[in-house]
Design a protein around this motif. Structure first.
Motif, PDB file in Angstrom:
ATOM      1  N   PHE A  34       0.833  -1.203   0.000  1.00 50.60           N
ATOM      2  CA  PHE A  34       0.000   0.000   0.000  1.00 50.60           C
ATOM      3  C   PHE A  34       0.869   1.256   0.000  1.00 50.60           C
ATOM      4  O   PHE A  34       0.646   2.181  -0.786  1.00 50.60           O
ATOM      5  CB  PHE A  34      -0.926  -0.001   1.219  1.00 50.60           C
ATOM      6  N   ILE A  35       1.885   1.282   0.858  1.00 50.66           N
ATOM      7  CA  ILE A  35       2.759   2.455   0.955  1.00 50.66           C
ATOM      8  C   ILE A  35       3.501   2.692  -0.352  1.00 50.66           C
ATOM      9  O   ILE A  35       3.673   3.829  -0.795  1.00 50.66           O
ATOM     10  CB  ILE A  35       3.740   2.292   2.129  1.00 50.66           C
ATOM     11  N   ASN A  36       3.954   1.612  -1.005  1.00 49.14           N
ATOM     12  CA  ASN A  36       4.711   1.754  -2.252  1.00 49.14           C
ATOM     13  C   ASN A  36       3.830   2.096  -3.449  1.00 49.14           C
ATOM     14  O   ASN A  36       4.277   2.776  -4.371  1.00 49.14           O
ATOM     15  CB  ASN A  36       5.485   0.467  -2.538  1.00 49.14           C
ATOM     16  N   ASP A  37       2.576   1.622  -3.462  1.00 50.05           N
ATOM     17  CA  ASP A  37       1.715   1.785  -4.630  1.00 50.05           C
ATOM     18  C   ASP A  37       0.845   3.040  -4.609  1.00 50.05           C
ATOM     19  O   ASP A  37       0.446   3.519  -5.662  1.00 50.05           O
ATOM     20  CB  ASP A  37       0.804   0.563  -4.795  1.00 50.05           C
ATOM     21  N   VAL A  38       0.537   3.547  -3.434  1.00 52.22           N
ATOM     22  CA  VAL A  38      -0.396   4.671  -3.318  1.00 52.22           C
ATOM     23  C   VAL A  38       0.390   5.953  -3.082  1.00 52.22           C
ATOM     24  O   VAL A  38       1.261   6.010  -2.218  1.00 52.22           O
ATOM     25  CB  VAL A  38      -1.403   4.417  -2.163  1.00 52.22           C
ATOM     26  N   SER A  39       0.052   6.975  -3.857  1.00 52.74           N
ATOM     27  CA  SER A  39       0.757   8.242  -3.712  1.00 52.74           C
ATOM     28  C   SER A  39       0.380   8.926  -2.406  1.00 52.74           C
ATOM     29  O   SER A  39      -0.678   8.668  -1.823  1.00 52.74           O
ATOM     30  CB  SER A  39       0.431   9.175  -4.884  1.00 52.74           C
ATOM     31  N   LEU A  40       1.245   9.798  -1.947  1.00 49.53           N
ATOM     32  CA  LEU A  40       0.994  10.526  -0.706  1.00 49.53           C
ATOM     33  C   LEU A  40      -0.249  11.405  -0.831  1.00 49.53           C
ATOM     34  O   LEU A  40      -1.031  11.527   0.123  1.00 49.53           O
ATOM     35  CB  LEU A  40       2.214  11.370  -0.343  1.00 49.53           C
ATOM     36  N   ASP A  41      -0.476  11.971  -1.998  1.00 46.05           N
ATOM     37  CA  ASP A  41      -1.683  12.776  -2.217  1.00 46.05           C
ATOM     38  C   ASP A  41      -2.944  11.926  -2.072  1.00 46.05           C
ATOM     39  O   ASP A  41      -3.936  12.355  -1.485  1.00 46.05           O
ATOM     40  CB  ASP A  41      -1.657  13.431  -3.602  1.00 46.05           C
ATOM     41  N   ARG A  42      -2.907  10.699  -2.611  1.00 48.69           N
ATOM     42  CA  ARG A  42      -4.060   9.797  -2.506  1.00 48.69           C
ATOM     43  C   ARG A  42      -4.297   9.386  -1.048  1.00 48.69           C
ATOM     44  O   ARG A  42      -5.428   9.312  -0.594  1.00 48.69           O
ATOM     45  CB  ARG A  42      -3.835   8.563  -3.390  1.00 48.69           C
ATOM     46  N   MET A  43      -3.210   9.132  -0.300  1.00 50.26           N
ATOM     47  CA  MET A  43      -3.345   8.805   1.125  1.00 50.26           C
ATOM     48  C   MET A  43      -3.990   9.968   1.878  1.00 50.26           C
ATOM     49  O   MET A  43      -4.819   9.754   2.764  1.00 50.26           O
ATOM     50  CB  MET A  43      -1.987   8.476   1.737  1.00 50.26           C
ATOM     51  N   HIS A  44      -3.603  11.178   1.515  1.00 51.16           N
ATOM     52  CA  HIS A  44      -4.182  12.367   2.139  1.00 51.16           C
ATOM     53  C   HIS A  44      -5.681  12.454   1.831  1.00 51.16           C
ATOM     54  O   HIS A  44      -6.482  12.773   2.699  1.00 51.16           O
ATOM     55  CB  HIS A  44      -3.447  13.614   1.647  1.00 51.16           C
ATOM     56  N   ILE A  46      -7.676   9.935   1.183  1.00 54.83           N
ATOM     57  CA  ILE A  46      -8.331   8.874   1.953  1.00 54.83           C
ATOM     58  C   ILE A  46      -8.541   9.336   3.400  1.00 54.83           C
ATOM     59  O   ILE A  46      -9.616   9.137   3.977  1.00 54.83           O
ATOM     60  CB  ILE A  46      -7.497   7.572   1.903  1.00 54.83           C
ATOM     61  N   ALA A  47      -7.523   9.954   3.985  1.00 51.86           N
ATOM     62  CA  ALA A  47      -7.619  10.435   5.363  1.00 51.86           C
ATOM     63  C   ALA A  47      -8.668  11.529   5.498  1.00 51.86           C
ATOM     64  O   ALA A  47      -9.444  11.549   6.468  1.00 51.86           O
ATOM     65  CB  ALA A  47      -6.264  10.935   5.837  1.00 51.86           C
ATOM     66  N   GLU A  48      -8.733  12.441   4.532  1.00 52.13           N
ATOM     67  CA  GLU A  48      -9.730  13.514   4.570  1.00 52.13           C
ATOM     68  C   GLU A  48     -11.145  12.947   4.459  1.00 52.13           C
ATOM     69  O   GLU A  48     -12.060  13.403   5.148  1.00 52.13           O
ATOM     70  CB  GLU A  48      -9.484  14.511   3.449  1.00 52.13           C
ATOM     71  N   ALA A  50     -12.141   9.970   5.397  1.00 49.82           N
ATOM     72  CA  ALA A  50     -12.453   9.306   6.666  1.00 49.82           C
ATOM     73  C   ALA A  50     -12.801  10.338   7.741  1.00 49.82           C
ATOM     74  O   ALA A  50     -13.724  10.131   8.534  1.00 49.82           O
ATOM     75  CB  ALA A  50     -11.270   8.454   7.110  1.00 49.82           C
ATOM     76  N   LEU A  51     -12.086  11.457   7.758  1.00 49.20           N
ATOM     77  CA  LEU A  51     -12.366  12.513   8.731  1.00 49.20           C
ATOM     78  C   LEU A  51     -13.739  13.130   8.480  1.00 49.20           C
ATOM     79  O   LEU A  51     -14.516  13.340   9.420  1.00 49.20           O
ATOM     80  CB  LEU A  51     -11.283  13.587   8.682  1.00 49.20           C
ATOM     81  N   ARG A  52     -14.061  13.404   7.204  1.00 49.89           N
ATOM     82  CA  ARG A  52     -15.385  13.961   6.879  1.00 49.89           C
ATOM     83  C   ARG A  52     -16.491  13.015   7.311  1.00 49.89           C
ATOM     84  O   ARG A  52     -17.505  13.433   7.876  1.00 49.89           O
ATOM     85  CB  ARG A  52     -15.492  14.235   5.381  1.00 49.89           C
ATOM     86  N   LYS A  53     -16.303  11.719   7.074  1.00 49.91           N
ATOM     87  CA  LYS A  53     -17.303  10.724   7.464  1.00 49.91           C
ATOM     88  C   LYS A  53     -17.475  10.709   8.975  1.00 49.91           C
ATOM     89  O   LYS A  53     -18.595  10.689   9.482  1.00 49.91           O
ATOM     90  CB  LYS A  53     -16.878   9.345   6.964  1.00 49.91           C
ATOM     91  N   LYS A  54     -16.374  10.740   9.687  1.00 46.88           N
ATOM     92  CA  LYS A  54     -16.432  10.712  11.155  1.00 46.88           C
ATOM     93  C   LYS A  54     -17.081  11.977  11.702  1.00 46.88           C
ATOM     94  O   LYS A  54     -17.879  11.916  12.643  1.00 46.88           O
ATOM     95  CB  LYS A  54     -15.020  10.560  11.725  1.00 46.88           C
ATOM     96  N   MET A  55     -16.770  13.121  11.129  1.00 44.06           N
ATOM     97  CA  MET A  55     -17.311  14.396  11.620  1.00 44.06           C
ATOM     98  C   MET A  55     -18.791  14.556  11.283  1.00 44.06           C
ATOM     99  O   MET A  55     -19.503  15.301  11.958  1.00 44.06           O
ATOM    100  CB  MET A  55     -16.518  15.573  11.045  1.00 44.06           C
ATOM    101  N   SER A  56     -19.280  13.848  10.260  1.00 47.70           N
ATOM    102  CA  SER A  56     -20.684  13.979   9.874  1.00 47.70           C
ATOM    103  C   SER A  56     -21.601  13.086  10.705  1.00 47.70           C
ATOM    104  O   SER A  56     -22.814  13.244  10.672  1.00 47.70           O
ATOM    105  CB  SER A  56     -20.867  13.663   8.391  1.00 47.70           C
ATOM    106  N   GLN A  57     -21.023  12.160  11.463  1.00 48.17           N
ATOM    107  CA  GLN A  57     -21.817  11.278  12.300  1.00 48.17           C
ATOM    108  C   GLN A  57     -22.229  12.018  13.582  1.00 48.17           C
ATOM    109  O   GLN A  57     -21.492  12.871  14.069  1.00 48.17           O
ATOM    110  CB  GLN A  57     -21.027  10.024  12.668  1.00 48.17           C
ATOM    111  N   PRO A  58     -23.393  11.677  14.106  1.00 51.52           N
ATOM    112  CA  PRO A  58     -23.802  12.313  15.361  1.00 51.52           C
ATOM    113  C   PRO A  58     -22.885  11.874  16.502  1.00 51.52           C
ATOM    114  O   PRO A  58     -22.292  10.798  16.449  1.00 51.52           O
ATOM    115  CB  PRO A  58     -25.227  11.798  15.575  1.00 51.52           C
ATOM    116  N   PRO A  59     -22.753  12.711  17.527  1.00 50.73           N
ATOM    117  CA  PRO A  59     -21.880  12.340  18.642  1.00 50.73           C
ATOM    118  C   PRO A  59     -22.402  11.117  19.387  1.00 50.73           C
ATOM    119  O   PRO A  59     -23.613  10.909  19.470  1.00 50.73           O
ATOM    120  CB  PRO A  59     -21.900  13.570  19.541  1.00 50.73           C
ATOM    121  N   GLN A  60     -21.491  10.323  19.886  1.00 51.58           N
ATOM    122  CA  GLN A  60     -21.866   9.156  20.667  1.00 51.58           C
ATOM    123  C   GLN A  60     -21.508   9.447  22.124  1.00 51.58           C
ATOM    124  O   GLN A  60     -20.354   9.672  22.454  1.00 51.58           O
ATOM    125  CB  GLN A  60     -21.129   7.919  20.180  1.00 51.58           C
ATOM    126  N   TRP A  61     -22.509   9.432  22.959  1.00 50.72           N
ATOM    127  CA  TRP A  61     -22.309   9.762  24.361  1.00 50.72           C
ATOM    128  C   TRP A  61     -21.990   8.502  25.140  1.00 50.72           C
ATOM    129  O   TRP A  61     -22.603   7.462  24.954  1.00 50.72           O
ATOM    130  CB  TRP A  61     -23.555  10.432  24.936  1.00 50.72           C
TER     131      TRP A  61
END
Length: 70
Positions: A34-44, A46-48, A50-61
């Motif tokens: 994965f590290i060798n085949d995926v560019s750093l921009d693509r990894m970024h 993917i991370a963004e 995942a962050l958008r998905k997590k931030m759009s979910q309602p808070p879990q108390w």
């Protein structure tokens, strides 16, 4: 053979402490590929996503269980 149980997330921060006895050796090849085949921009991207998905979910108390009364 003795089974060694450790928390890899804590114990192996600076590298694997078990070496050849590591129970997670099977994931090394796929992680390296994965590290060798995926560019750093693509990894970024993917991370963004995942962050958008997590931030759009309602808070879990988490409500603590106060079983002891003082």
């Amino acid at each position: 053979m003795e089974a060694t149980t450790i928390n890899c997330a804590e114990a192996c921060v600076n590298g694997c402490v078990l070496g050849d006895k590591c129970p997670n050796k099977e994931y090394v090849a796929s992680a390296s590929k994965f590290i060798n085949d995926v560019s750093l921009d693509r990894m970024h991207e993917i991370a963004e996503a995942a962050l958008r998905k997590k931030m759009s979910q309602p808070p879990q108390w988490v409500i603590p269980d106060f079983t002891e009364s003082k």
